[in-house]
Design a protein around this motif. Structure first.
Motif, PDB file in Angstrom:
ATOM      1  N   LYS A  24       1.318  -1.042   0.047  1.00  0.00           N
ATOM      2  CA  LYS A  24       0.159   0.216   0.162  1.00  0.00           C
ATOM      3  C   LYS A  24       0.862   1.291  -0.232  1.00  0.00           C
ATOM      4  O   LYS A  24       0.831   2.124  -0.985  1.00  0.00           O
ATOM      5  N   VAL A  25       1.668   1.262   0.454  1.00  0.00           N
ATOM      6  CA  VAL A  25       3.215   2.653   1.098  1.00  0.00           C
ATOM      7  C   VAL A  25       3.634   2.086  -0.277  1.00  0.00           C
ATOM      8  O   VAL A  25       3.398   3.556  -1.063  1.00  0.00           O
ATOM      9  N   ASP A  26       3.694   2.075  -1.443  1.00  0.00           N
ATOM     10  CA  ASP A  26       4.403   1.527  -2.645  1.00  0.00           C
ATOM     11  C   ASP A  26       3.568   2.622  -3.684  1.00  0.00           C
ATOM     12  O   ASP A  26       3.633   2.899  -4.771  1.00  0.00           O
ATOM     13  N   TRP A  28       0.859   4.487  -2.727  1.00  0.00           N
ATOM     14  CA  TRP A  28       0.681   5.717  -2.883  1.00  0.00           C
ATOM     15  C   TRP A  28       1.619   5.490  -2.157  1.00  0.00           C
ATOM     16  O   TRP A  28       1.633   7.154  -3.681  1.00  0.00           O
ATOM     17  N   GLU A  29       2.765   5.788  -2.249  1.00  0.00           N
ATOM     18  CA  GLU A  29       4.547   6.539  -2.820  1.00  0.00           C
ATOM     19  C   GLU A  29       3.850   7.063  -4.718  1.00  0.00           C
ATOM     20  O   GLU A  29       4.777   7.795  -5.196  1.00  0.00           O
ATOM     21  N   ILE A  69      -2.351  12.583   0.558  1.00  0.00           N
ATOM     22  CA  ILE A  69      -1.131  11.258   0.832  1.00  0.00           C
ATOM     23  C   ILE A  69      -0.137  11.089   1.585  1.00  0.00           C
ATOM     24  O   ILE A  69       0.278  10.368   2.215  1.00  0.00           O
ATOM     25  N   GLU A  70       0.388  11.983   1.998  1.00  0.00           N
ATOM     26  CA  GLU A  70       1.986  12.177   2.866  1.00  0.00           C
ATOM     27  C   GLU A  70       1.645  11.358   4.011  1.00  0.00           C
ATOM     28  O   GLU A  70       1.834  10.839   5.184  1.00  0.00           O
ATOM     29  N   ARG A  72      -0.784  10.048   4.765  1.00  0.00           N
ATOM     30  CA  ARG A  72      -1.894   8.275   4.633  1.00  0.00           C
ATOM     31  C   ARG A  72      -0.304   7.475   5.021  1.00  0.00           C
ATOM     32  O   ARG A  72      -0.548   6.297   5.105  1.00  0.00           O
ATOM     33  N   ILE A  73       0.217   7.833   3.997  1.00  0.00           N
ATOM     34  CA  ILE A  73       1.811   6.846   4.254  1.00  0.00           C
ATOM     35  C   ILE A  73       2.529   7.027   5.181  1.00  0.00           C
ATOM     36  O   ILE A  73       2.618   6.348   5.419  1.00  0.00           O
ATOM     37  N   ASN A  74       2.422   8.157   5.971  1.00  0.00           N
ATOM     38  CA  ASN A  74       3.001   8.659   7.584  1.00  0.00           C
ATOM     39  C   ASN A  74       2.109   7.224   8.592  1.00  0.00           C
ATOM     40  O   ASN A  74       2.872   6.408   9.089  1.00  0.00           O
ATOM     41  N   LEU A  77       3.394   3.634   7.399  1.00  0.00           N
ATOM     42  CA  LEU A  77       4.826   3.300   7.581  1.00  0.00           C
ATOM     43  C   LEU A  77       4.414   2.906   9.398  1.00  0.00           C
ATOM     44  O   LEU A  77       5.680   2.587  10.257  1.00  0.00           O
TER      45      LEU A  77
END
Length: 142
Positions: A24-26, A28-29, A69-70, A72-74, A77
């Motif tokens: 999911k991180v990939d 969203w990145e 988005i940042e 969400r990624i954080n 992580l």
């Protein structure tokens, strides 16, 4: 009482959560990268003459979307780091270091069992045995 197959399925389901989160991180990145490209194109004076759509997306809209988005990624992580620590602690408790290494490479590093067999110079069949045995023996706080 739970059977070996049930223990295997439960442990595998828990161990695979880390890979799922990192996938999911990939994703969203990648989306963040595309958004950054759009932001840069809006800021570029050479591209301002492009035909516009009926709905104007402003730089502020894109910057808000980028921030979301940042965040969400954080969050992903943060969850992944906690889960990774739990998995690493459980793998450290395995008596067989080869089982721990196979599980670490597979679940935490995302390497296929086939590639692990090459890396560790064991047959793929032996790696699969180490994988199955390690998953069954891993003590997780489900």
């Amino acid at each position: 009482m739970t059977s070996n197959d049930d223990v295997f399925r439960m442990n595998k389901g828990y161990l695979i959560k880390y890979r799922i989160i990192m996938n999911k991180v990939d994703r969203w990145e990648e989306k963040l990268y595309r958004l950054d490209s759009r932001i840069n194109s809006i800021q570029s004076p050479a591209l301002k003459a492009e035909p516009g759509s009926s709905i104007k997306i402003t730089l502020d809209d894109l910057l808000i979307q980028k921030k979301e988005i940042e965040e969400r990624i954080n969050n992903f992580l943060k969850d992944a780091r906690k889960l990774r620590t739990e998995i690493e602690n459980a793998l450290d408790k395995l008596e067989n270091n080869n089982e721990a290494r196979v599980l670490d490479l597979y679940f935490l590093e995302g390497i296929t069992l086939h590639d692990i067999s090459k890396l560790m110079t064991f047959s793929e069949r032996h790696i699969i045995r180490l994988y199955v045995s390690g998953v069954r023996k891993t003590k997780l706080s489900l």
